[in-house]
Design a protein around this motif. Structure first.
Motif, PDB file in Angstrom:
ATOM      1  N   SER A  72      -6.117   3.147  -2.515  1.00 46.01           N
ATOM      2  CA  SER A  72      -4.705   2.326  -2.767  1.00 46.01           C
ATOM      3  C   SER A  72      -4.628   1.669  -4.283  1.00 46.01           C
ATOM      4  CB  SER A  72      -4.346   1.218  -1.782  1.00 46.01           C
ATOM      5  OG  SER A  72      -3.210   0.690  -2.049  1.00 46.01           O
ATOM      6  N   GLU A  73      -5.601   0.826  -4.462  1.00 49.10           N
ATOM      7  CA  GLU A  73      -5.756   0.340  -5.828  1.00 49.10           C
ATOM      8  C   GLU A  73      -5.814   1.306  -7.056  1.00 49.10           C
ATOM      9  OE1 GLU A  73      -9.491  -2.397  -5.654  1.00 49.10           O
ATOM     10  OE2 GLU A  73      -8.048  -3.414  -4.285  1.00 49.10           O
ATOM     11  N   SER A 116       0.794  -1.051   0.134  1.00 54.84           N
ATOM     12  CA  SER A 116      -0.119   0.135   0.063  1.00 54.84           C
ATOM     13  C   SER A 116       0.707   1.176   0.047  1.00 54.84           C
ATOM     14  CB  SER A 116      -0.868   0.140   1.303  1.00 54.84           C
ATOM     15  OG  SER A 116      -1.781  -0.914   1.273  1.00 54.84           O
ATOM     16  N   VAL A 174      -3.338   2.964   4.832  1.00 56.69           N
ATOM     17  CA  VAL A 174      -4.372   1.901   5.288  1.00 56.69           C
ATOM     18  C   VAL A 174      -4.899   2.323   6.795  1.00 56.69           C
ATOM     19  CG1 VAL A 174      -2.594   0.273   4.210  1.00 56.69           C
ATOM     20  CG2 VAL A 174      -2.296   0.935   6.662  1.00 56.69           C
ATOM     21  N   ARG A 228      -8.365   0.910   0.940  1.00 62.74           N
ATOM     22  CA  ARG A 228      -8.068   0.119   0.260  1.00 62.74           C
ATOM     23  C   ARG A 228      -8.532   0.489  -1.319  1.00 62.74           C
ATOM     24  NH1 ARG A 228      -7.057  -5.194   1.399  1.00 62.74           N
ATOM     25  NH2 ARG A 228      -8.027  -5.010   3.452  1.00 62.74           N
ATOM     26  N   LYS A 229      -9.476   0.839  -1.727  1.00 61.25           N
ATOM     27  CA  LYS A 229     -10.047   1.214  -3.103  1.00 61.25           C
ATOM     28  C   LYS A 229      -8.877   2.337  -3.299  1.00 61.25           C
ATOM     29  CE  LYS A 229     -13.899   2.697  -5.475  1.00 61.25           C
ATOM     30  NZ  LYS A 229     -14.476   4.046  -5.393  1.00 61.25           N
TER      31      LYS A 229
END
Lengths: 295, 325
Positions: free
Chosen positions: A285-286, A147, A167, A282-283
């Motif tokens: 980071s993607e 991340s 995170v 999380r989203k």
């Protein structure tokens, strides 16, 4: 949202120091970032330096031009005007930062200072992995590179970035600093202390746990590399760094490019709001990794 | 031109400092005792930001390769030209071939040598000041060494006649024990009330770790208010989430030895800062030596601003006096 009431304090007669929160959080960092950027836009006469930091910020001023109490009044007003971070847009760079983890140079340095460490019988990586509940140092390296990190503050010495991983709190890695600081840290060492990753721009003292070494510089006083043409430091607050674990072969390839003056960081531009990060890291980071490597 | 025959302990080129780059982690550097620095430039008729040499503890030996005027101010490190004593705080004419040297330090710690025109080194981020930690500014980013050759710049405004002297009441004296005024604050809420009192009531001894980065003091151990450390701060009770350090701010790592950060200090870090030396007294800090005693005195913001006004008025008085010659 934190319910901490920001603390305003005089730093002698030339500084105002404002603590947004005692604990580190993306929320506190973004709020301080938002206030300091608004302050910059106001171009108030007499302000010499605006220094955003992790969960606080500092302003240096000429008291003959602006009385500290008047400045505090301005800052409190800006603070009140920022109700939500929804409409605070950050334009930043996403940067691929190649790191050789568990490298021979920081290994040699940390072995020299085992007597100053919490656990003289481990290496810094083994110790940090264990106290953070990872099965191996490889798992810790994986978690760091999985991340991206926000450059939440620049300072200490020119160009040192404090990097805070994007995170949720429960996944944050946290490690203590050395019991007594080292007197030697190699240039470009990649370290971790408290909740922050950092790269040491130049050789010097240091107290962070040493995990590896960055292949490329983040400070270049000669300013010969293209990334340093405008400034002798590379990191800027608000940048998003992805620490990518690389092999010795790639490390050497990058070093060659640095030495012949052709190295350039892989960067992409991004515009985002703090809420995007805070609500779904999380989203986010993607999105960041997708943008950096596939767009 | 000036030839450096011997460098002294640490002689660096300094001006008013590198202002406006704190955000990237660049400390201001610049002359530690700005009062003495300003007086030296006034005495040779320089623009106020002309670069001078800052000499520490033991002077260099220099050879002038031009006829010019010089002035020496600051701590008392008695200067000599060709072996003959010359006055400090006074405009002095030197000739090409003259050699400037110094006796052992008597009082204070730093001397400023201004030369008509100023020292000419490249301007980096708006300043000629040396920042040795990152090797930028000044003469090749470092303290002077034997055989260095310094060029003289053209930051000269007007000639000042040799023999012009700063009025006696404007010349500071430096003792062996010092009262340094501070404004309490920053993270002082982290210290126990008792430790705050101790901090302000004992004589602190300056340790050998006293340089342009900061001064470290020995005294009593201080205690922090117990708490569960906030996330990201680190485990030691003296730790906070890494923050900016004002110039002159005082931190007490592990409660053991206070450190006051000065011109070449790190710009931020993870120790609780508890007070800040007022800008006027940073000049006096620069003249404190190892083993001398320091008492920290808490003052209000208004007292600090008053001290600033006084210093500015003193410099203005000297400017008027010299200009009237």
């Amino acid at each position: 949202m934190s319910h901490f009431e920001p603390r305003y304090s005089y730093g002698g007669d030339e500084f105002i120091f404002v603590e947004m929160d005692e604990a580190m959080s993306l929320d506190a960092n973004f709020r301080a970032m938002s206030i300091t950027r608004t302050l910059k836009e106001k171009e108030i006469p007499g302000i010499m330096d605006i220094c955003p930091s992790n969960a606080s910020y500092m302003v240096r001023f000429i008291p003959e031009e602006i009385h500290p109490d008047k400045l505090i009044g301005e800052l409190k007003q800006i603070e009140k005007s920022i109700q939500s971070l929804n409409d605070f847009e950050i334009h930043a760079r996403i940067v691929d930062v190649p790191i050789l983890f568990d490298d021979p140079w920081t290994h040699e340095a940390l072995m020299r200072f085992r007597d100053r460490h919490q656990d003289p019988n481990s290496t810094d990586l083994e110790y940090a992995a264990r106290i953070n509940g990872f099965k191996s140092k490889q798992d810790l390296i994986q978690a760091i590179s999985d991340s991206p990190f926000l450059v939440s503050m620049v300072g200490f010495v020119p160009g040192l970035p404090w990097c805070y991983q994007m995170v949720p709190r429960e996944q944050q890695i946290e490690v203590p600093k050395y019991v007594r600081p080292r007197t030697y840290t190699p240039e470009r060492a990649f370290g971790f202390g408290g909740a922050f990753a950092a790269i040491y721009p130049v050789q010097g003292a240091g107290g962070y746990q040493l995990f590896g070494v960055a292949a490329a510089p983040i400070y270049q006083k000669e300013q010969t590399l293209p990334d340093f043409r405008d400034s002798l430091v590379f990191p800027k607050q608000g940048d998003i760094f992805r620490f990518r674990s690389i092999s010795m072969d790639e490390f050497e390839a990058v070093r060659t490019k640095v030495e012949n003056g052709t190295f350039k960081y892989l960067t992409k531009e991004i515009t985002f709001t703090p809420d995007e990060v805070i609500e779904n890291p999380r989203k986010f980071s993607e999105t960041v990794l997708g943008r950096l490597y596939h767009d | 031109m000036i030839n450096v025959l011997k460098p002294g302990i640490q002689t660096t080129v300094q001006d008013n400092g590198r202002i406006g780059f704190y955000e990237i982690g660049m400390p201001p550097s610049g002359a530690m005792d700005k009062y003495s620095f300003a007086m030296a430039n006034l005495l040779v008729g320089n623009e106020e930001n002309a670069a001078a040499l800052e000499i520490t503890y033991m002077g260099p030996e220099l050879e002038f390769r031009t006829d010019t005027t010089i002035a020496l101010t600051g701590g008392e490190i008695p200067p000599k030209v060709n072996g003959e004593p010359i006055p400090m705080w006074e405009t002095v004419a030197v000739k090409s071939g003259d050699r400037l040297s110094f006796d052992f330090v008597k009082t204070g710690a730093r001397v400023y040598l201004a030369v008509a025109g100023g020292i000419d080194v490249p301007v980096i981020l708006g300043s000629r000041s040396t920042y040795t930690l990152c090797g930028i500014g000044g003469y090749q980013g470092r303290a002077l060494q034997a055989n260095d050759v310094l060029e003289i710049a053209n930051m000269h405004k007007r000639p000042i006649p040799p023999g012009t002297r700063i009025p006696a009441e404007l010349i500071p004296t430096f003792a062996k024990s010092h009262e340094i005024r501070v404004i309490m604050g920053l993270c002082s809420y982290r210290l126990t009330e008792e430790s705050k009192r101790t901090f302000l009531s004992i004589d602190w001894t300056v340790t050998p770790e006293a340089n342009r980065v900061g001064y470290r003091f020995k005294g009593e151990r201080l205690s922090f208010v117990p708490r569960e450390q906030p996330f990201g701060a680190g485990s030691n009770p003296s730790n906070v989430v890494d923050l900016g350090y004002p110039i002159g701010s005082i931190q007490i790592p592990d409660g053991i030895e206070p450190i006051s950060l000065l011109n070449d200090a790190v710009t931020g870090g993870g120790y609780a800062t508890v007070a800040t030396v007022i800008s006027t007294d940073l000049n006096r800090m620069a003249q404190i030596k190892t083993n001398e005693k320091v008492r920290f005195v808490s003052v209000t913001l208004e007292e600090a601003l008053q001290a600033r006004r006084q210093t500015k008025a003193d410099i203005a008085k000297a400017r008027d006096f010299i200009g009237g010659n």
